[in-house]
Design a protein around this motif. Structure first.
Motif, PDB file in Angstrom:
ATOM      1  N   PRO A  77       0.826  -1.211   0.000  1.00  0.00           N
ATOM      2  CA  PRO A  77       0.000   0.000   0.000  1.00  0.00           C
ATOM      3  C   PRO A  77       0.863   1.265   0.000  1.00  0.00           C
ATOM      4  O   PRO A  77       1.912   1.308   0.645  1.00  0.00           O
ATOM      5  CB  PRO A  77      -0.813  -0.118   1.287  1.00  0.00           C
ATOM      6  CG  PRO A  77       0.023  -0.962   2.184  1.00  0.00           C
ATOM      7  CD  PRO A  77       0.774  -1.905   1.288  1.00  0.00           C
ATOM      8  N   LEU A  78       0.419   2.293  -0.720  1.00  0.00           N
ATOM      9  CA  LEU A  78       1.132   3.561  -0.746  1.00  0.00           C
ATOM     10  C   LEU A  78       0.675   4.499   0.369  1.00  0.00           C
ATOM     11  O   LEU A  78       1.264   5.548   0.569  1.00  0.00           O
ATOM     12  CB  LEU A  78       0.953   4.241  -2.107  1.00  0.00           C
ATOM     13  CG  LEU A  78       1.607   3.518  -3.274  1.00  0.00           C
ATOM     14  CD1 LEU A  78       1.296   4.225  -4.578  1.00  0.00           C
ATOM     15  CD2 LEU A  78       3.109   3.411  -3.062  1.00  0.00           C
ATOM     16  N   SER A  79      -0.360   4.118   1.072  1.00  0.00           N
ATOM     17  CA  SER A  79      -0.838   4.915   2.200  1.00  0.00           C
ATOM     18  C   SER A  79      -0.799   4.055   3.463  1.00  0.00           C
ATOM     19  O   SER A  79      -0.684   2.835   3.400  1.00  0.00           O
ATOM     20  CB  SER A  79      -2.252   5.432   1.933  1.00  0.00           C
ATOM     21  OG  SER A  79      -3.110   4.366   1.608  1.00  0.00           O
ATOM     22  N   ASN A  80      -0.911   4.688   4.587  1.00  0.00           N
ATOM     23  CA  ASN A  80      -0.798   3.997   5.869  1.00  0.00           C
ATOM     24  C   ASN A  80      -2.162   3.455   6.291  1.00  0.00           C
ATOM     25  O   ASN A  80      -2.794   3.975   7.203  1.00  0.00           O
ATOM     26  CB  ASN A  80      -0.237   4.962   6.915  1.00  0.00           C
ATOM     27  CG  ASN A  80       0.173   4.249   8.180  1.00  0.00           C
ATOM     28  OD1 ASN A  80       0.384   3.047   8.181  1.00  0.00           O
ATOM     29  ND2 ASN A  80       0.284   4.977   9.258  1.00  0.00           N
ATOM     30  N   ASN A  81      -2.630   2.428   5.600  1.00  0.00           N
ATOM     31  CA  ASN A  81      -3.941   1.830   5.872  1.00  0.00           C
ATOM     32  C   ASN A  81      -3.835   0.320   5.959  1.00  0.00           C
ATOM     33  O   ASN A  81      -2.952  -0.283   5.358  1.00  0.00           O
ATOM     34  CB  ASN A  81      -4.936   2.184   4.760  1.00  0.00           C
ATOM     35  CG  ASN A  81      -5.174   3.655   4.656  1.00  0.00           C
ATOM     36  OD1 ASN A  81      -5.468   4.321   5.639  1.00  0.00           O
ATOM     37  ND2 ASN A  81      -5.022   4.197   3.461  1.00  0.00           N
TER      38      ASN A  81
ATOM     39  N   ILE B 260      -4.279  -7.225   6.996  1.00  0.00           N
ATOM     40  CA  ILE B 260      -2.877  -6.862   6.802  1.00  0.00           C
ATOM     41  C   ILE B 260      -2.640  -5.525   7.505  1.00  0.00           C
ATOM     42  O   ILE B 260      -3.306  -4.534   7.191  1.00  0.00           O
ATOM     43  CB  ILE B 260      -2.524  -6.758   5.304  1.00  0.00           C
ATOM     44  CG1 ILE B 260      -2.963  -8.035   4.557  1.00  0.00           C
ATOM     45  CG2 ILE B 260      -1.034  -6.497   5.133  1.00  0.00           C
ATOM     46  CD1 ILE B 260      -2.384  -9.330   5.075  1.00  0.00           C
ATOM     47  N   PRO B 261      -1.715  -5.464   8.472  1.00  0.00           N
ATOM     48  CA  PRO B 261      -1.542  -4.256   9.270  1.00  0.00           C
ATOM     49  C   PRO B 261      -0.903  -3.090   8.501  1.00  0.00           C
ATOM     50  O   PRO B 261      -0.410  -3.254   7.388  1.00  0.00           O
ATOM     51  CB  PRO B 261      -0.637  -4.721  10.410  1.00  0.00           C
ATOM     52  CG  PRO B 261       0.062  -5.920   9.908  1.00  0.00           C
ATOM     53  CD  PRO B 261      -0.838  -6.545   8.882  1.00  0.00           C
ATOM     54  N   TYR B 262      -0.911  -1.937   9.148  1.00  0.00           N
ATOM     55  CA  TYR B 262      -0.312  -0.722   8.595  1.00  0.00           C
ATOM     56  C   TYR B 262       1.122  -0.972   8.135  1.00  0.00           C
ATOM     57  O   TYR B 262       1.848  -1.762   8.726  1.00  0.00           O
ATOM     58  CB  TYR B 262      -0.282   0.385   9.661  1.00  0.00           C
ATOM     59  CG  TYR B 262      -1.636   0.811  10.144  1.00  0.00           C
ATOM     60  CD1 TYR B 262      -2.404   1.695   9.392  1.00  0.00           C
ATOM     61  CD2 TYR B 262      -2.155   0.335  11.336  1.00  0.00           C
ATOM     62  CE1 TYR B 262      -3.663   2.092   9.828  1.00  0.00           C
ATOM     63  CE2 TYR B 262      -3.411   0.726  11.782  1.00  0.00           C
ATOM     64  CZ  TYR B 262      -4.157   1.611  11.026  1.00  0.00           C
ATOM     65  OH  TYR B 262      -5.394   1.994  11.449  1.00  0.00           O
ATOM     66  N   ASN B 263       1.507  -0.285   7.064  1.00  0.00           N
ATOM     67  CA  ASN B 263       2.890  -0.312   6.549  1.00  0.00           C
ATOM     68  C   ASN B 263       3.405  -1.712   6.253  1.00  0.00           C
ATOM     69  O   ASN B 263       4.582  -2.004   6.437  1.00  0.00           O
ATOM     70  CB  ASN B 263       3.844   0.377   7.530  1.00  0.00           C
ATOM     71  CG  ASN B 263       3.566   1.844   7.654  1.00  0.00           C
ATOM     72  OD1 ASN B 263       3.287   2.520   6.666  1.00  0.00           O
ATOM     73  ND2 ASN B 263       3.613   2.360   8.873  1.00  0.00           N
ATOM     74  N   THR B 264       2.514  -2.588   5.791  1.00  0.00           N
ATOM     75  CA  THR B 264       2.911  -3.963   5.503  1.00  0.00           C
ATOM     76  C   THR B 264       2.449  -4.343   4.107  1.00  0.00           C
ATOM     77  O   THR B 264       1.316  -4.082   3.732  1.00  0.00           O
ATOM     78  CB  THR B 264       2.283  -4.936   6.525  1.00  0.00           C
ATOM     79  OG1 THR B 264       2.690  -4.545   7.836  1.00  0.00           O
ATOM     80  CG2 THR B 264       2.715  -6.360   6.269  1.00  0.00           C
ATOM     81  N   GLY B 265       3.339  -4.947   3.337  1.00  0.00           N
ATOM     82  CA  GLY B 265       2.981  -5.475   2.036  1.00  0.00           C
ATOM     83  C   GLY B 265       2.858  -6.984   2.122  1.00  0.00           C
ATOM     84  O   GLY B 265       3.188  -7.595   3.141  1.00  0.00           O
ATOM     85  N   ILE B 266       2.359  -7.581   1.050  1.00  0.00           N
ATOM     86  CA  ILE B 266       2.221  -9.039   1.010  1.00  0.00           C
ATOM     87  C   ILE B 266       2.753  -9.574  -0.314  1.00  0.00           C
ATOM     88  O   ILE B 266       2.789  -8.854  -1.316  1.00  0.00           O
ATOM     89  CB  ILE B 266       0.755  -9.493   1.199  1.00  0.00           C
ATOM     90  CG1 ILE B 266      -0.153  -8.863   0.143  1.00  0.00           C
ATOM     91  CG2 ILE B 266       0.274  -9.174   2.592  1.00  0.00           C
ATOM     92  CD1 ILE B 266      -1.557  -9.421   0.160  1.00  0.00           C
ATOM     93  N   ASN B 267       3.167 -10.820  -0.304  1.00  0.00           N
ATOM     94  CA  ASN B 267       3.623 -11.496  -1.507  1.00  0.00           C
ATOM     95  C   ASN B 267       2.891 -12.826  -1.603  1.00  0.00           C
ATOM     96  O   ASN B 267       2.931 -13.624  -0.665  1.00  0.00           O
ATOM     97  CB  ASN B 267       5.131 -11.731  -1.469  1.00  0.00           C
ATOM     98  CG  ASN B 267       5.611 -12.406  -2.721  1.00  0.00           C
ATOM     99  OD1 ASN B 267       5.610 -11.818  -3.790  1.00  0.00           O
ATOM    100  ND2 ASN B 267       6.019 -13.654  -2.604  1.00  0.00           N
ATOM    101  N   TYR B 268       2.201 -13.042  -2.723  1.00  0.00           N
ATOM    102  CA  TYR B 268       1.525 -14.322  -2.956  1.00  0.00           C
ATOM    103  C   TYR B 268       2.485 -15.223  -3.717  1.00  0.00           C
ATOM    104  O   TYR B 268       2.977 -14.859  -4.784  1.00  0.00           O
ATOM    105  CB  TYR B 268       0.268 -14.137  -3.801  1.00  0.00           C
ATOM    106  CG  TYR B 268      -0.807 -13.306  -3.157  1.00  0.00           C
ATOM    107  CD1 TYR B 268      -1.432 -13.706  -1.988  1.00  0.00           C
ATOM    108  CD2 TYR B 268      -1.216 -12.115  -3.733  1.00  0.00           C
ATOM    109  CE1 TYR B 268      -2.433 -12.954  -1.413  1.00  0.00           C
ATOM    110  CE2 TYR B 268      -2.234 -11.345  -3.166  1.00  0.00           C
ATOM    111  CZ  TYR B 268      -2.827 -11.776  -2.009  1.00  0.00           C
ATOM    112  OH  TYR B 268      -3.820 -11.029  -1.440  1.00  0.00           O
TER     113      TYR B 268
END
Length: 85
Positions: free
Chosen positions: A6-10, A33-41
């Motif tokens: 995410p590009l925003s803090n959401n 998925i918490p703030y400031n966290t990305g995911i990889n599938y």
């Protein structure tokens, strides 16, 4: 594989299941998925499109290659309910 950040803090939601082309319906799981966290599938993980809790933009990184990178599965006669508070 695909990566979403995410590009925003959401926070955002993800819904996944084992199964590359056909998800294993009885093994579907959802995660916040918490703030400031990305995911990889990883390859072989079915996923529903991202569910943003507010209007959001994401950086999306996909693998490069000639192979098909998208399989669409149409749920028929299946009801999945997700509750979020």
């Amino acid at each position: 594989s695909q990566t979403f950040f995410p590009l925003s803090n959401n926070v955002f939601l993800t819904v996944v299941a084992p199964g590359k082309n056909i998800p294993e319906i009885d093994k579907i799981e959802s995660f916040i998925i918490p703030y400031n966290t990305g995911i990889n599938y990883n390859i072989g993980v079915w996923h529903y499109p991202l569910i943003a809790t507010v209007e959001s933009d994401f950086v999306v990184i996909e693998r490069k290659g000639k192979e098909k990178n998208l399989e669409i599965f149409n749920f028929k006669n299946v009801s999945i309910e997700l509750e979020y508070e």
